[in-house]
Motif scaffolding. Structure first.
Motif, PDB file in Angstrom:
ATOM      1  N   MET A  54       0.817  -1.208   0.000  1.00 53.62           N
ATOM      2  CA  MET A  54       0.000   0.000   0.000  1.00 53.62           C
ATOM      3  C   MET A  54       0.850   1.257   0.000  1.00 53.62           C
ATOM      4  SD  MET A  54      -2.909  -1.017   2.789  1.00 53.62           S
ATOM      5  CE  MET A  54      -4.062   0.101   2.001  1.00 53.62           C
ATOM      6  N   ASP A  55       0.348   2.271  -0.666  1.00 56.72           N
ATOM      7  CA  ASP A  55       0.949   3.598  -0.624  1.00 56.72           C
ATOM      8  C   ASP A  55      -0.177   4.627  -0.778  1.00 56.72           C
ATOM      9  OD1 ASP A  55       2.566   5.794  -0.637  1.00 56.72           O
ATOM     10  OD2 ASP A  55       3.401   5.457  -2.642  1.00 56.72           O
ATOM     11  N   PRO A  56      -0.568   5.274   0.342  1.00 57.99           N
ATOM     12  CA  PRO A  56      -0.086   5.091   1.719  1.00 57.99           C
ATOM     13  C   PRO A  56      -0.933   4.057   2.452  1.00 57.99           C
ATOM     14  CG  PRO A  56      -1.507   6.990   1.626  1.00 57.99           C
ATOM     15  CD  PRO A  56      -1.480   6.428   0.226  1.00 57.99           C
ATOM     16  N   LEU A  57      -0.637   3.864   3.759  1.00 53.27           N
ATOM     17  CA  LEU A  57      -1.418   2.962   4.594  1.00 53.27           C
ATOM     18  C   LEU A  57      -2.838   3.497   4.748  1.00 53.27           C
ATOM     19  CD1 LEU A  57      -1.346   0.469   6.511  1.00 53.27           C
ATOM     20  CD2 LEU A  57      -0.806   2.076   8.350  1.00 53.27           C
ATOM     21  N   SER A  58      -3.827   2.659   4.458  1.00 51.91           N
ATOM     22  CA  SER A  58      -5.218   3.107   4.508  1.00 51.91           C
ATOM     23  C   SER A  58      -6.095   2.034   5.131  1.00 51.91           C
ATOM     24  CB  SER A  58      -5.729   3.435   3.097  1.00 51.91           C
ATOM     25  OG  SER A  58      -7.117   3.679   3.103  1.00 51.91           O
ATOM     26  N   LEU A  59      -6.664   2.316   6.305  1.00 57.01           N
ATOM     27  CA  LEU A  59      -7.589   1.393   6.951  1.00 57.01           C
ATOM     28  C   LEU A  59      -8.866   1.239   6.129  1.00 57.01           C
ATOM     29  CD1 LEU A  59      -8.331  -0.366   9.391  1.00 57.01           C
ATOM     30  CD2 LEU A  59      -9.221   1.710  10.490  1.00 57.01           C
ATOM     31  N   HIS A 118      -0.240   4.750  12.071  1.00 54.89           N
ATOM     32  CA  HIS A 118       0.100   3.342  12.278  1.00 54.89           C
ATOM     33  C   HIS A 118      -0.555   2.806  13.544  1.00 54.89           C
ATOM     34  CE1 HIS A 118       3.995   3.418   9.619  1.00 54.89           C
ATOM     35  NE2 HIS A 118       2.914   3.854   8.991  1.00 54.89           N
ATOM     36  N   VAL A 119      -0.526   3.594  14.608  1.00 59.37           N
ATOM     37  CA  VAL A 119      -1.138   3.179  15.874  1.00 59.37           C
ATOM     38  C   VAL A 119      -2.643   2.982  15.688  1.00 59.37           C
ATOM     39  CG1 VAL A 119      -1.674   3.896  18.229  1.00 59.37           C
ATOM     40  CG2 VAL A 119       0.639   4.228  17.314  1.00 59.37           C
ATOM     41  N   SER A 120      -3.302   3.920  15.030  1.00 61.32           N
ATOM     42  CA  SER A 120      -4.759   3.809  14.809  1.00 61.32           C
ATOM     43  C   SER A 120      -5.101   2.583  13.991  1.00 61.32           C
ATOM     44  CB  SER A 120      -5.279   5.067  14.110  1.00 61.32           C
ATOM     45  OG  SER A 120      -5.111   6.207  14.915  1.00 61.32           O
ATOM     46  N   GLY A 136       4.823   5.506   3.247  1.00 60.69           N
ATOM     47  CA  GLY A 136       4.112   6.759   3.494  1.00 60.69           C
ATOM     48  C   GLY A 136       3.232   6.656   4.722  1.00 60.69           C
ATOM     49  N   SER A 137       3.053   7.755   5.403  1.00 56.09           N
ATOM     50  CA  SER A 137       2.292   7.750   6.653  1.00 56.09           C
ATOM     51  C   SER A 137       0.782   7.740   6.426  1.00 56.09           C
ATOM     52  CB  SER A 137       2.663   8.975   7.491  1.00 56.09           C
ATOM     53  OG  SER A 137       2.392  10.172   6.774  1.00 56.09           O
ATOM     54  N   GLY A 138       0.336   8.308   5.316  1.00 56.58           N
ATOM     55  CA  GLY A 138      -1.093   8.343   5.043  1.00 56.58           C
ATOM     56  C   GLY A 138      -1.810   9.348   5.912  1.00 56.58           C
ATOM     57  N   GLY A 139      -3.123   9.169   6.050  1.00 54.92           N
ATOM     58  CA  GLY A 139      -3.904  10.051   6.903  1.00 54.92           C
ATOM     59  C   GLY A 139      -3.831   9.598   8.347  1.00 54.92           C
ATOM     60  N   THR A 140      -4.882   9.907   9.099  1.00 57.25           N
ATOM     61  CA  THR A 140      -4.883   9.553  10.521  1.00 57.25           C
ATOM     62  C   THR A 140      -5.354   8.136  10.767  1.00 57.25           C
ATOM     63  OG1 THR A 140      -7.126  10.422  10.771  1.00 57.25           O
ATOM     64  CG2 THR A 140      -5.285  11.951  11.151  1.00 57.25           C
ATOM     65  N   ASN A 141      -6.134   7.578   9.824  1.00 56.67           N
ATOM     66  CA  ASN A 141      -6.742   6.255   9.983  1.00 56.67           C
ATOM     67  C   ASN A 141      -7.638   6.166  11.221  1.00 56.67           C
ATOM     68  OD1 ASN A 141      -5.817   4.788   7.683  1.00 56.67           O
ATOM     69  ND2 ASN A 141      -3.784   4.661   8.618  1.00 56.67           N
ATOM     70  N   LEU A 142      -8.228   7.316  11.606  1.00 57.18           N
ATOM     71  CA  LEU A 142      -9.139   7.316  12.744  1.00 57.18           C
ATOM     72  C   LEU A 142     -10.395   6.518  12.390  1.00 57.18           C
ATOM     73  CD1 LEU A 142      -8.830  11.013  13.922  1.00 57.18           C
ATOM     74  CD2 LEU A 142      -7.683   8.997  14.844  1.00 57.18           C
ATOM     75  N   TRP A 143     -10.904   5.762  13.344  1.00 53.01           N
ATOM     76  CA  TRP A 143     -11.995   4.851  13.028  1.00 53.01           C
ATOM     77  C   TRP A 143     -13.096   4.795  14.079  1.00 53.01           C
ATOM     78  CZ3 TRP A 143     -12.684   1.232  16.801  1.00 53.01           C
ATOM     79  CH2 TRP A 143     -11.588   0.984  17.650  1.00 53.01           C
ATOM     80  N   ARG A 144     -12.883   5.305  15.294  1.00 51.56           N
ATOM     81  CA  ARG A 144     -13.813   5.049  16.400  1.00 51.56           C
ATOM     82  C   ARG A 144     -15.204   5.588  16.118  1.00 51.56           C
ATOM     83  NH1 ARG A 144     -10.840   3.258  21.069  1.00 51.56           N
ATOM     84  NH2 ARG A 144      -8.605   3.467  20.673  1.00 51.56           N
ATOM     85  N   ARG A 145     -15.314   6.720  15.466  1.00 50.73           N
ATOM     86  CA  ARG A 145     -16.644   7.236  15.110  1.00 50.73           C
ATOM     87  C   ARG A 145     -17.108   6.668  13.777  1.00 50.73           C
ATOM     88  NH1 ARG A 145     -16.598  13.735  16.535  1.00 50.73           N
ATOM     89  NH2 ARG A 145     -16.254  13.529  18.798  1.00 50.73           N
ATOM     90  N   LYS A 152       0.028   2.689  23.776  1.00 51.89           N
ATOM     91  CA  LYS A 152      -0.750   3.312  22.711  1.00 51.89           C
ATOM     92  C   LYS A 152      -1.672   2.309  22.019  1.00 51.89           C
ATOM     93  CE  LYS A 152       2.391   7.119  21.496  1.00 51.89           C
ATOM     94  NZ  LYS A 152       3.212   7.720  20.415  1.00 51.89           N
ATOM     95  N   LEU A 153      -1.206   1.081  21.895  1.00 52.59           N
ATOM     96  CA  LEU A 153      -2.013   0.050  21.232  1.00 52.59           C
ATOM     97  C   LEU A 153      -3.009  -0.597  22.195  1.00 52.59           C
ATOM     98  CD1 LEU A 153       0.816  -1.647  19.119  1.00 52.59           C
ATOM     99  CD2 LEU A 153      -0.978  -0.115  18.293  1.00 52.59           C
TER     100      LEU A 153
END
Length: 495
Positions: free
Chosen positions: A356-361, A419-421, A383-392, A456-457
């Motif tokens: 993947m480029d970038p990492l995408s959940l 990455h953590v998200s 690549g770092s990608g976006g935030t990959n926030l998912w909780r909402r 964090k995880l």
């Protein structure tokens, strides 16, 4: 347990072959010992091991129990020749120094010849001296600097009449690429492994060929037409099991029809913004279990029309590529973040690797919907990608998406927010997850970093699921070096 040793060229690894001796099943192991930089404690020999020295070949023979009985004397000459036939040429010659029993065996054992750094005259002498047929040969035509004999003369040798493996390796920078002589294909009745590199295969040299027992075909940097490629896979090689296509060109699409193919690996790259081919189509492959795609020149469309036993896949997901590669399984289509006909999800796939480029959940979850029985997920991201926030965004997803994942491995984990998200989603939402392996940089391999990441995880220090490693944990483009690697039950995991 018995052993024999003698001086040799230190280029052999370790191999073990089962043989049938006079007292039943016998394991004969041949290995070479090299100098080690390990500590004196780790170099301490066990009492039962033979005395060892770097550059010495050690032949160890045992039969289940270490009863001290010499099993070598019970082995027939045919069994010993079988062992020698699996060794490289220099190593096979060195066995003549093991003991008087071995002196005559090498000359009458099927031989593996590697012609690198050998003159054509020397190769001819080796072939003329053989009492038994040569088992395999690797030829570098440009290194045969003698004017005579020619490559065609060498390939016409009667010592090659029952050849099982042929590796024809032309120089990559030759322009225009060379065409192999017709004698290179005279071994079709007996050939089981064929590797051709950096040359051109005109239609006239392919049509009419038949390899009835060929199981492994590797074409690397080969120029040939689409018709020739289709003929080789569908008609020319009816017993073909492993196919590796690496940076080949000359065709707009790859069409696969094969009753026997078990594993396919396609590796290709873009040159000057152009795809090396436009389309990969698996039209009918009833035995196919592994489809591995490497590189970023895969074209605009990948279609799997019929592969009912497909278990393992590797794909490239590049968000910057516009339009995104369209990957279809029958009527289900995956293109970027869009999935059509999800009701036709593929339930046979158990192993998936995504580059993947970038990492995408978001993209990964789309793939999980498409493969609802997935057990192993491997991620190689740049690549770092976006935030990959998912909780909402995905708070209700896991109620309707039963994820049976047991194993996750991720390359280039940096501990940054995205990455953590990404990892946390699976930690908190996959109840049956047994193993999480994260590959980190050596500079991050500190107690402080590891403890911080566990917090964090949302894992405690005793959670056995999480493993950090400074080594690769996902097999990449360069880790799968030959079609033999495709025979692994899980060719995507680092062993």
């Amino acid at each position: 347990m018995a052993w024999f040793s003698g001086p040799r060229d230190p280029c052999l690894g370790t191999s073990a072959l089962p043989l049938m001796g006079g007292s039943g099943r016998v394991i004969l192991q041949i290995k070479v010992l090299r100098k080690s930089s390990s500590s004196p404690r780790t170099r301490k020999r066990k009492a039962e091991e033979p005395p060892t020295h770097p550059g010495v070949v050690v032949v160890v023979v045992g039969a289940g129990e270490e009863d001290g009985v010499d099993r070598v004397s019970n082995l027939s000459d045919d069994n010993l020749r079988k062992v020698i036939s699996f060794l490289p040429m220099k190593d096979g010659a060195c066995t003549t120094m093991l003991a008087s029993r071995w002196r005559h065996l090498w000359c009458s054992a099927p031989l593996n010849i590697n012609c690198r750094d050998l003159r054509a005259g020397a190769v001819a002498q080796i072939l003329d001296s053989r009492l038994d047929p040569v088992r395999s040969i690797t030829i570098f035509p440009e290194s045969l600097i003698d004017p005579t004999p020619t490559l065609d003369d060498l390939l016409q040798s009667t010592a090659l009449d029952k050849l099982e493996e042929l590796d024809l390796w032309y120089h990559v920078q030759l322009a225009p690429p060379k065409t192999p002589p017709s004698s290179a294909f005279r071994f079709s009745p007996t050939l089981r492994v064929l590797t051709i590199r950096a040359c051109c295969l005109p239609d006239g040299s392919i049509q009419g060929l038949h390899f009835p027992v060929l199981k492994q075909l590797e074409l690397k940097m080969v120029t040939l037409s689409g018709d020739s490629l289709r003929y080789m896979v569908a008609s020319c090689c009816p017993a073909l099991k492993w196919l590796l296509l690496d940076s080949c060109s000359g065709f707009a699409s790859i069409l696969i029809n094969s009753l026997s193919l078990v594993s396919i690996r396609v590796c290709t790259f873009r040159y000057d913004g152009m795809f090396m081919f436009e389309e990969l189509i698996i039209e009918s492959a009833p035995s196919l279990r592994r489809l591995l795609m490497h590189g970023r020149g895969m074209g605009k469309r990948v279609s799997v029309i019929s592969a009912p036993k497909l278990e393992a896949m590797r794909c490239i997901v590049d968000k910057e590529q516009q339009p995104a590669t369209k990957i279809s399984f029958s009527s289900m289509v995956i293109q970027g973040l869009q999935v059509d006909n999800l009701m036709l999800a593929v339930r046979t796939v158990r192993i998936l690797s995504l580059e993947m480029d970038p990492l995408s959940l978001d993209i990964v979850l789309n793939w999980l919907r498409c493969f609802p029985c997935l057990e192993k997920l491997y991620i190689q991201a740049t690549g770092s990608g976006g935030t990959n926030l998912w909780r909402r965004k995905y708070k209700n997803l896991t109620r309707c998406l039963d994820i049976p994942l047991k194993t996750i491995a991720m390359e280039t984990y940096r501990g940054i927010k995205s990455h953590v998200s990404f990892v946390t989603f699976f930690v908190l939402n996959v109840t049956g997850l047994e193993s999480i392996t994260l590959s980190i940089r050596a500079v991050d391999n500190t107690e402080e970093f590891l403890t911080e990441q566990r917090i964090k995880l949302e894992l405690d220090n005793n959670d056995a699921r999480l493993h950090f490693t400074t080594h690769s944990c996902v097999r990449t483009t360069w880790d799968i070096l030959s079609a033999r690697d495709l025979d692994l039950a899980d060719p995507l995991a680092v062993i």
